[in-house]
Design a protein around this motif. Structure first.
Motif, mmCIF file in Angstrom:
data_model
loop_
_atom_site.group_PDB
_atom_site.id
_atom_site.type_symbol
_atom_site.label_atom_id
_atom_site.label_comp_id
_atom_site.label_asym_id
_atom_site.label_seq_id
_atom_site.Cartn_x
_atom_site.Cartn_y
_atom_site.Cartn_z
ATOM 1 N N LYS A 280 4.983 0.416 -0.723
ATOM 2 C CA LYS A 280 5.870 1.445 -0.157
ATOM 3 C C LYS A 280 5.466 2.829 -0.660
ATOM 4 O O LYS A 280 5.458 3.803 0.094
ATOM 5 C CB LYS A 280 7.327 1.145 -0.519
ATOM 6 C CG LYS A 280 7.932 -0.019 0.243
ATOM 7 C CD LYS A 280 9.364 -0.298 -0.214
ATOM 8 C CE LYS A 280 9.940 -1.510 0.507
ATOM 9 N NZ LYS A 280 11.316 -1.826 0.037
ATOM 10 N N ASP A 281 5.131 2.898 -1.957
ATOM 11 C CA ASP A 281 4.668 4.171 -2.523
ATOM 12 C C ASP A 281 3.361 4.616 -1.868
ATOM 13 O O ASP A 281 3.171 5.801 -1.566
ATOM 14 C CB ASP A 281 4.464 4.036 -4.037
ATOM 15 C CG ASP A 281 5.786 3.928 -4.799
ATOM 16 O OD1 ASP A 281 6.824 4.313 -4.236
ATOM 17 O OD2 ASP A 281 5.767 3.448 -5.949
ATOM 18 N N CYS A 282 2.444 3.662 -1.658
ATOM 19 C CA CYS A 282 1.164 3.976 -1.011
ATOM 20 C C CYS A 282 1.391 4.480 0.406
ATOM 21 O O CYS A 282 0.759 5.451 0.853
ATOM 22 C CB CYS A 282 0.266 2.740 -0.968
ATOM 23 S SG CYS A 282 -0.373 2.221 -2.573
ATOM 24 N N LEU A 283 2.306 3.822 1.107
ATOM 25 C CA LEU A 283 2.601 4.224 2.485
ATOM 26 C C LEU A 283 3.229 5.610 2.523
ATOM 27 O O LEU A 283 2.908 6.433 3.403
ATOM 28 C CB LEU A 283 3.532 3.195 3.130
ATOM 29 C CG LEU A 283 3.774 3.314 4.647
ATOM 30 C CD1 LEU A 283 2.449 3.320 5.407
ATOM 31 C CD2 LEU A 283 4.666 2.175 5.130
ATOM 32 N N THR A 284 4.092 5.892 1.571
ATOM 33 C CA THR A 284 4.705 7.226 1.486
ATOM 34 C C THR A 284 3.639 8.292 1.254
ATOM 35 O O THR A 284 3.651 9.357 1.894
ATOM 36 C CB THR A 284 5.745 7.272 0.347
ATOM 37 O OG1 THR A 284 6.789 6.326 0.616
ATOM 38 C CG2 THR A 284 6.364 8.661 0.233
#
Length: 329
Positions: A126-130
């Motif tokens: 999720k952090d990578c996608l953000t």
């Protein structure tokens, strides 16, 4: 299920973590060179942001893999680039390159998240996608600010909803044919954008290597990419839609080494893999027979050249092995 200390990584989680590490690690070197070679401060700042985001992703991937006992991919090093080399591409292309990279990042991180189950892995993706979304937003904003973002065409607004009434909607070779629908158009433009980026990158690479085998490999790759661009562009011509221009004029006349042969061939091999994925995704939304046939044919051709690049890397022991299942035979 939330206690990640007692749950091993699944094959899906491991595959995307390990492959993502390899992609991020290689990306660092390209981002570093393009940051140094750009003389546009806005673009430099954008590359700085991309580099820091990639470093953050790498550190966490390394920590997860190390804690699980998996060896970290060796990747590349300072000898694979030459920061003192003159620019190989113009600012315009370097911004276009980052635009395509951000798009591919969005695809990769969303798929990584969709296949993860362990709580800490899900949070990481999720952090990578953000981060990928933030980079994409900044790239598009700069493209728009500089007036060089090529929008796909607008379409007439239908008066009311309409059902498909004839099976001829599927036609593409004979009889009554129809223009492409909006999904087919969207994915076709996405494919063309990737092909344009690849054509310019490979053509630039040819200028900077002295290895005859690699020159021949690059020439074959760029020939296939150009042919696919021309074939797919015909569908836009038939529907009287604008054809996105190539970036072949955005290559400088520099012939000095910028990247090592290994990192150049590895990058192009990876991009052909991304092209295959994009073809497969696009094929899933196509309903016109002629477009289905074109995609199917190009998937085969792309698979052949992709395998050729992969074999080249394997023969020179330039390709690291992705962790996999154990042979029980």
């Amino acid at each position: 299920m939330s206690n990640q200390n007692t749950i091993s990584l699944t094959a899906s989680e491991l595959g995307y973590l390990w492959t993502g590490y390899s992609i991020n690690e290689m990306s660092i070197w390209y981002l570093t060179i393009f940051r140094e070679q750009s003389n546009d401060e806005d673009i430099k700042n954008l590359y700085r942001f991309a580099i820091q985001s990639t470093i953050d992703m790498l550190l966490t991937r390394k920590e997860i893999l190390t804690n699980e006992g998996y060896p970290i991919p060796v990747g590349f090093c300072e000898t694979d680039i030459d920061e003192s080399s003159p620019p190989l591409f113009t600012n315009r292309y370097m911004l276009n390159y980052l635009h395509n990279a951000a798009r591919l990042g969005l695809d990769f991180h969303s798929k990584s998240l969709a296949l993860a189950t362990r709580v800490d892995i899900c949070l990481y993706h999720k952090d990578c996608l953000t981060s990928a979304i933030q980079l994409y937003d900044r790239v598009v904003d700069l493209l728009l600010t500089k007036g060089i973002y090529l929008r796909t065409p607008t379409l007439p607004t239908p008066i009311s909803p309409e059902d498909i009434q004839k099976t001829s909607y599927l036609n593409g070779w004979f009889g009554e044919t129809r223009p492409m629908n909006s999904m087919e158009i969207a994915n076709l433009y996405s494919l063309l954008d990737l092909l344009i980026m690849m054509e310019t990158l490979i053509t630039g690479f040819v200028q900077t290597t002295k290895n005859e085998e690699i020159i021949e490999l690059f020439h074959e790759g760029v020939k296939i990419v150009k042919k696919q661009y021309n074939i797919l562009s015909e569908f836009l011509k038939e529907d009287e839609l604008p054809i996105p221009p190539t970036y072949s004029a955005e290559i400088t006349n520099s012939k000095k080494r910028v990247f090592s042969d290994r990192i150049m061939v590895s990058h192009i091999a990876g991009l052909f893999g991304s092209l295959l994925s994009q073809y497969g995704f696009s094929l899933g939304s196509v309903m016109k027979h002629d477009l289905v046939a074109a995609y199917t044919t190009q998937i085969v051709k792309t698979g052949v050249i992709s395998e050729k690049y992969t074999k080249f890397l394997i023969e020179r022991e330039w390709l690291e092995k992705v962790p996999g299942a154990i042979s029980r035979k």
